[in-house]
Design an enzyme around this catalytic site. Structure first.
Site, PDB file in Angstrom:
ATOM      1  N   ASN A   1      -1.351   2.295   5.637  1.00 18.49           N
ATOM      2  CA  ASN A   1      -0.514   1.203   5.148  1.00 18.49           C
ATOM      3  C   ASN A   1      -0.052   0.416   6.369  1.00 18.49           C
ATOM      4  O   ASN A   1       0.533   0.990   7.283  1.00 18.49           O
ATOM      5  CB  ASN A   1       0.695   1.795   4.399  1.00 18.49           C
ATOM      6  CG  ASN A   1       1.768   0.756   4.119  1.00 18.49           C
ATOM      7  OD1 ASN A   1       1.463  -0.414   3.934  1.00 18.49           O
ATOM      8  ND2 ASN A   1       3.008   1.181   4.078  1.00 18.49           N
ATOM      9  N   GLY A   2      -0.344  -0.890   6.395  1.00 17.29           N
ATOM     10  CA  GLY A   2       0.056  -1.719   7.536  1.00 17.29           C
ATOM     11  C   GLY A   2      -1.069  -2.641   7.925  1.00 17.29           C
ATOM     12  O   GLY A   2      -2.026  -2.817   7.164  1.00 17.29           O
TER      13      GLY A   2
ATOM     14  N   LYS B   1       5.696  -4.874  -4.824  1.00 15.95           N
ATOM     15  CA  LYS B   1       7.150  -4.834  -4.760  1.00 15.95           C
ATOM     16  C   LYS B   1       7.658  -4.748  -3.333  1.00 15.95           C
ATOM     17  O   LYS B   1       8.685  -5.298  -2.994  1.00 15.95           O
ATOM     18  CB  LYS B   1       7.641  -3.627  -5.560  1.00 15.95           C
ATOM     19  CG  LYS B   1       9.131  -3.630  -5.689  1.00 15.95           C
ATOM     20  CD  LYS B   1       9.580  -2.875  -6.893  1.00 15.95           C
ATOM     21  CE  LYS B   1      11.038  -3.146  -7.164  1.00 15.95           C
ATOM     22  NZ  LYS B   1      11.315  -4.505  -7.624  1.00 15.95           N
TER      23      LYS B   1
ATOM     24  N   GLU C   1      16.305 -18.282  -9.212  1.00 11.30           N
ATOM     25  CA  GLU C   1      15.828 -16.934  -9.519  1.00 11.30           C
ATOM     26  C   GLU C   1      15.217 -16.892 -10.927  1.00 11.30           C
ATOM     27  O   GLU C   1      14.188 -16.245 -11.146  1.00 11.30           O
ATOM     28  CB  GLU C   1      16.982 -15.930  -9.373  1.00 11.30           C
ATOM     29  CG  GLU C   1      16.682 -14.509  -9.803  1.00 11.30           C
ATOM     30  CD  GLU C   1      15.514 -13.844  -9.078  1.00 11.30           C
ATOM     31  OE1 GLU C   1      15.052 -14.374  -8.051  1.00 11.30           O
ATOM     32  OE2 GLU C   1      15.051 -12.806  -9.573  1.00 11.30           O
TER      33      GLU C   1
ATOM     34  N   LYS D   1      11.418 -15.659 -11.728  1.00 15.83           N
ATOM     35  CA  LYS D   1      11.125 -14.546 -12.647  1.00 15.83           C
ATOM     36  C   LYS D   1      10.041 -14.941 -13.640  1.00 15.83           C
ATOM     37  O   LYS D   1       9.110 -14.204 -13.909  1.00 15.83           O
ATOM     38  CB  LYS D   1      12.427 -14.194 -13.373  1.00 15.83           C
ATOM     39  CG  LYS D   1      12.730 -12.803 -13.646  1.00 15.83           C
ATOM     40  CD  LYS D   1      13.074 -11.886 -12.503  1.00 15.83           C
ATOM     41  CE  LYS D   1      12.460 -12.121 -11.190  1.00 15.83           C
ATOM     42  NZ  LYS D   1      12.758 -11.291 -10.110  1.00 15.83           N
TER      43      LYS D   1
ATOM     44  N   CYS E   1       0.842  -1.181   0.000  1.00 19.05           N
ATOM     45  CA  CYS E   1       0.000   0.000   0.000  1.00 19.05           C
ATOM     46  C   CYS E   1       0.885   1.241   0.000  1.00 19.05           C
ATOM     47  O   CYS E   1       1.886   1.302   0.698  1.00 19.05           O
ATOM     48  CB  CYS E   1      -0.943   0.084   1.196  1.00 19.05           C
ATOM     49  SG  CYS E   1      -2.089  -1.281   1.283  1.00 19.05           S
TER      50      CYS E   1
ATOM     51  N   GLU F   1       6.598 -15.233 -11.868  1.00 20.27           N
ATOM     52  CA  GLU F   1       6.059 -13.933 -11.441  1.00 20.27           C
ATOM     53  C   GLU F   1       5.357 -13.209 -12.575  1.00 20.27           C
ATOM     54  O   GLU F   1       4.264 -12.680 -12.388  1.00 20.27           O
ATOM     55  CB  GLU F   1       7.199 -13.021 -10.940  1.00 20.27           C
ATOM     56  CG  GLU F   1       7.684 -13.303  -9.556  1.00 20.27           C
ATOM     57  CD  GLU F   1       8.787 -12.331  -9.142  1.00 20.27           C
ATOM     58  OE1 GLU F   1       8.717 -11.797  -8.035  1.00 20.27           O
ATOM     59  OE2 GLU F   1       9.737 -12.108  -9.924  1.00 20.27           O
TER      60      GLU F   1
ATOM     61  N   TRP G   1      -2.889  -2.835  -1.666  1.00 16.31           N
ATOM     62  CA  TRP G   1      -2.643  -4.265  -1.859  1.00 16.31           C
ATOM     63  C   TRP G   1      -3.461  -4.934  -0.762  1.00 16.31           C
ATOM     64  O   TRP G   1      -3.141  -4.816   0.418  1.00 16.31           O
ATOM     65  CB  TRP G   1      -1.157  -4.591  -1.708  1.00 16.31           C
ATOM     66  CG  TRP G   1      -0.812  -6.003  -2.070  1.00 16.31           C
ATOM     67  CD1 TRP G   1      -0.513  -6.486  -3.304  1.00 16.31           C
ATOM     68  CD2 TRP G   1      -0.736  -7.123  -1.173  1.00 16.31           C
ATOM     69  NE1 TRP G   1      -0.248  -7.837  -3.235  1.00 16.31           N
ATOM     70  CE2 TRP G   1      -0.383  -8.251  -1.950  1.00 16.31           C
ATOM     71  CE3 TRP G   1      -0.929  -7.289   0.203  1.00 16.31           C
ATOM     72  CZ2 TRP G   1      -0.219  -9.523  -1.409  1.00 16.31           C
ATOM     73  CZ3 TRP G   1      -0.770  -8.549   0.751  1.00 16.31           C
ATOM     74  CH2 TRP G   1      -0.418  -9.650  -0.056  1.00 16.31           C
TER      75      TRP G   1
ATOM     76  N   ARG H   1       3.751  -0.478  -4.793  1.00 13.16           N
ATOM     77  CA  ARG H   1       3.430  -0.959  -3.452  1.00 13.16           C
ATOM     78  C   ARG H   1       2.095  -1.693  -3.389  1.00 13.16           C
ATOM     79  O   ARG H   1       1.685  -2.191  -2.349  1.00 13.16           O
ATOM     80  CB  ARG H   1       3.404   0.212  -2.463  1.00 13.16           C
ATOM     81  CG  ARG H   1       4.665   1.061  -2.478  1.00 13.16           C
ATOM     82  CD  ARG H   1       4.568   2.196  -1.503  1.00 13.16           C
ATOM     83  NE  ARG H   1       4.593   1.706  -0.147  1.00 13.16           N
ATOM     84  CZ  ARG H   1       5.700   1.465   0.549  1.00 13.16           C
ATOM     85  NH1 ARG H   1       6.870   1.712   0.026  1.00 13.16           N
ATOM     86  NH2 ARG H   1       5.630   0.991   1.776  1.00 13.16           N
TER      87      ARG H   1
ATOM     88  N   HIS I   1      14.906 -38.441  -8.512  1.00 12.89           N
ATOM     89  CA  HIS I   1      14.354 -38.966  -7.264  1.00 12.89           C
ATOM     90  C   HIS I   1      12.873 -38.596  -7.122  1.00 12.89           C
ATOM     91  O   HIS I   1      12.429 -38.180  -6.053  1.00 12.89           O
ATOM     92  CB  HIS I   1      15.168 -38.458  -6.068  1.00 12.89           C
ATOM     93  CG  HIS I   1      16.583 -38.931  -6.097  1.00 12.89           C
ATOM     94  ND1 HIS I   1      16.930 -40.244  -5.932  1.00 12.89           N
ATOM     95  CD2 HIS I   1      17.740 -38.267  -6.343  1.00 12.89           C
ATOM     96  CE1 HIS I   1      18.248 -40.375  -6.046  1.00 12.89           C
ATOM     97  NE2 HIS I   1      18.758 -39.183  -6.298  1.00 12.89           N
TER      98      HIS I   1
HETATM   99  C1  G6P Z   1       8.566  -8.915  -2.765  1.00 16.38           C
HETATM  100  C2  G6P Z   1       9.001  -8.553  -4.161  1.00 16.38           C
HETATM  101  C3  G6P Z   1      10.257  -9.336  -4.536  1.00 16.38           C
HETATM  102  C4  G6P Z   1      11.347  -9.101  -3.505  1.00 16.38           C
HETATM  103  C5  G6P Z   1      10.870  -9.440  -2.088  1.00 16.38           C
HETATM  104  C6  G6P Z   1      11.872  -8.969  -1.048  1.00 16.38           C
HETATM  105  O1  G6P Z   1       8.102 -10.211  -2.743  1.00 16.38           O
HETATM  106  O2  G6P Z   1       7.971  -8.802  -5.087  1.00 16.38           O
HETATM  107  O3  G6P Z   1      10.718  -8.910  -5.800  1.00 16.38           O
HETATM  108  O4  G6P Z   1      12.452  -9.883  -3.815  1.00 16.38           O
HETATM  109  O5  G6P Z   1       9.633  -8.769  -1.822  1.00 16.38           O
HETATM  110  O6  G6P Z   1      11.962  -7.568  -1.120  1.00 16.38           O
HETATM  111  P1  G6P Z   1      13.172  -6.723  -0.637  1.00 16.38           P
HETATM  112  O7  G6P Z   1      12.746  -5.305  -0.859  1.00 16.38           O
HETATM  113  O8  G6P Z   1      13.388  -7.032   0.811  1.00 16.38           O
HETATM  114  O9  G6P Z   1      14.362  -7.102  -1.454  1.00 16.38           O
END
Ligand code: G6P
Length: 603
Positions: A98-99, A598, A476, A480, A2, A483, A74, A28, A499
């Site tokens: 936000n929170g 994010k 990773e 990606k 948020c 996501e 969010w 956010r 396995h």
């Molecule tokens: C969210 C984002 C990810 C990120 C993670 C940790 O899930 O979508 O892209 O890696 O948070 O975020 P940070 O800001 O702590 O790297």
């Protein structure tokens, strides 16, 4: 999660300032949005489900207003509907939040018994009703906020307007970020400086259990006892342009293509820091164990760091998900260094893990991208990655900056401990120097990845395989793709597939793999042949030219030969582009994938 914004201005443009700010805060959360502003001696609220664009359609930009607050959501409590969108209003109070208010159910019952009727499913509306209840008792906002802070459990960054004070915004903070921006004739509140950079780069950071009173020409700060406090004014070095999309179709593509520059900047800054701060380096080299604690992509950067720190600096490393680490037995002592890796510096679980570790007096290092963020301010030492603002939800340039930072740490510690020969040191230093050029060369081949994407996009399951460092990188790569393209993918250590999970391999499950370690390559290739024998098309990233004759491989991506210290970055670029191009062919919402945000400021 948020994003919140508020403005008190003399120029009557509050509505456009709020909408413009919300666009910059969408990373956010973006499932609904709303604004509240002073108009015709009252407070008008406009809310909408969906992204800011939908809200804009409902707003009349010709309306003049001197003060307002806004929110992009969010969803946590209650679905992403217009009704649950912020701002919420109860009696004389209107807020955005936000929170998470943890004790909202108890408070809600108490307020319902007093006759309060709730319109939404949110915890925020309860917070709003509580503020209104206290205001009805005290008729004084400062006193109201002090009582509110005592009653609320949980996290909050709140902007509140009281109907009786149409020229004032109240800002209240605990555990969620909030800053106060200042300029002549207008002042702001925002979750992040990016939201107000086009108006000012001067700001104050609000700390936990503090509140602020903001008008167009004043900003006053108070602690939880209502005593006025002085704060240090800060100046952001970012410019409003640094967060623009420039000529790129998506922020993610722009951020992928920025990596030669961001990595060069990170290498220069971190190298200088470790060279000049010799006492920091000797301290880092002295720890008997390192715990790397992070979430999501940042945790994946930690996995690469583990490989490099263990292999070259001879320090045992454990990589932990912050959401697990904070609740488990960790066997910590002052000989253990805890490294928190975080792009935003505000991820709730990473922050909570850091607090837990600090209470035990364990040394901490932060690898953080956002300057002055909560994590950056709380760790004993901070190393800033120089990725610049990352707007796309799927992290690319922040990840590679974290990886190179850990790589430089491993290199510097290994050198400090005399674990590298002179010739090795020379080769590694040359690799760091050449890295931007090597990345640019890979980025020039975008068509290769477009081609791969046309083969991948219609599949519903894709496997990512690798061993050792390659396995860390594939995790990773797999994330990606999931996501942004919404294609399910599994990442497995190549040797583990047989396995059990090999039962899922068919001609409909493409395999993406990397083999970049001469000792393990043959083993990985054998595992890939096992999948080829079951019909899987194979896409292989490798720096081993001799592997390119193997007919069981559908497509090769050949990398230049380098040391392990820059290799992870070179493997990551094709993985990022494969994910991006696949999502593009599928027509997905690349910069704002569904359900994600994010900055994750809730547990
Ligand atoms: C969210 C984002 C990810 C990120 C993670 C940790 O899930 O979508 O892209 O890696 O948070 O975020 P940070 O800001 O702590 O790297």
């Amino acid at each position: 999660m948020c994003g919140i914004i508020g403005v008190a201005t003399k120029n009557k443009q509050a509505i456009s300032i709020l909408l413009e700010g919300l666009e910059h805060l969408q990373y956010r959360g973006y499932d609904s949005a709303g604004i509240a502003f002073i108009h015709n001696n009252g407070i008008q609220i406009i809310k909408s489900q969906g992204q800011i664009e939908a809200l804009k359609q409902k707003v009349d930009l010709t309306i003049n207003s001197n003060l307002g607050i806004g929110h992009t959501r969010w969803a946590t409590h209650g679905r992403a509907t217009t009704n649950n969108a912020h701002p919420h209003q109860c009696g004389k109070i209107t807020i955005v939040h936000n929170g998470i208010i943890e004790n909202y159910l108890t408070l809600k019952e108490e307020l319902q018994q007093k006759g309060c009727v709730f319109q939404s499913d949110t915890d925020t509306e309860v917070a709003c009703a509580l503020l209104d209840d206290y205001y009805a008792q005290y008729q004084d906002m400062k006193q109201t906020i002090r009582q509110f802070m005592k009653a609320i459990q949980g996290s909050y960054a709140i902007a509140a307007i009281c109907m009786d004070e149409p020229n004032t915004i109240y800002a209240i903070k605990k555990d969620s970020p909030l800053l106060i921006g200042t300029s002549s004739n207008q002042n702001f509140i925002a979750s992040d400086i990016q939201a107000i950079l086009m108006h000012t780069n001067h700001y104050y950071l609000l700390d936990d259990l503090e509140f602020a009173i903001i008008t167009a020409d004043s900003t006053l700060f108070y602690n939880q006892d209502g005593i006025e406090i002085m704060k240090e004014e800060k100046e952001a070095s970012l410019s409003a342009n640094s967060a623009s999309k420039a000529c790129y179709e998506h922020y993610m593509l722009k951020e992928i293509y920025e990596q030669p520059t961001t990595l060069k900047a990170t290498i220069e800054t971190v190298t200088k820091l470790l060279k000049t701060n010799t006492s920091l380096l000797s301290r880092l080299a002295s720890y008997k164990r390192i715990d790397i604690v992070a979430c999501g992509t940042a945790m994946h950067a930690g996995l690469v760091g583990k490989y490099l720190l263990e292999t070259y600096a001879h320090i045992p490393v454990s990589v932990e998900l912050a959401s697990e680490y904070r609740y488990k037995q960790n066997f910590l002592d002052p000989q253990v260094l805890v490294i928190i890796v975080s792009q935003s510096g505000e991820t709730a679980d990473s922050l909570a893990a850091l607090k837990m570790v600090k209470e035990k007096h364990i040394p901490t290092l932060g690898i953080v991208n956002v300057v002055d963020s909560c994590i950056a301010r709380s760790v004993d030492y901070v190393i800033y990655t120089q990725a610049g603002p990352e707007i796309a939800v799927a992290s690319t340039k922040a990840y590679t900056a974290q990886v190179i930072c850990l790589s430089l740490l491993a290199f510097s510690i290994a050198k400090q401990k005399n674990l590298l020969a002179e010739t090795q040191i020379e080769m590694i230093e040359k690799d760091f120097e050449q890295l931007p050029e090597l990345i640019s060369a890979l980025l020039a081949n975008r068509d290769d990845y477009k081609q791969i994407a046309t083969n991948l996009y219609s599949h519903s399951d894709i496997f990512y395989l690798g061993r050792g460092l390659d396995y860390a990188l594939m995790q990773e790569g797999s994330l990606k793709l999931k996501e942004i393209s919404y294609i399910h993918s599994e990442c497995y250590p190549a040797g583990e597939l047989k396995h059990g999970t090999i039962s899922l391999i068919t001609e409909k499950t493409p395999v993406i793999a990397s083999a970049t370690n001469s000792i393990l390559d043959d083993k990985t290739i054998s595992n890939l042949k096992e999948t080829a024998a079951r019909g899987a098309p194979i896409y292989l990233i490798t720096n081993n030219v001799s592997l390119s004759n193997d007919p069981s491989i559908t497509k090769y991506i050949l990398l230049p030969s380098t040391t392990d210290f820059v290799l992870p970055i070179l493997v990551s670029i094709p993985l990022q582009l494969i994910a991006y191009e696949t999502a593009l062919v599928k027509g997905c919402s690349i910069d704002k994938p569904r359900n994600l945000a994010k900055s994750v400021t809730v547990e």
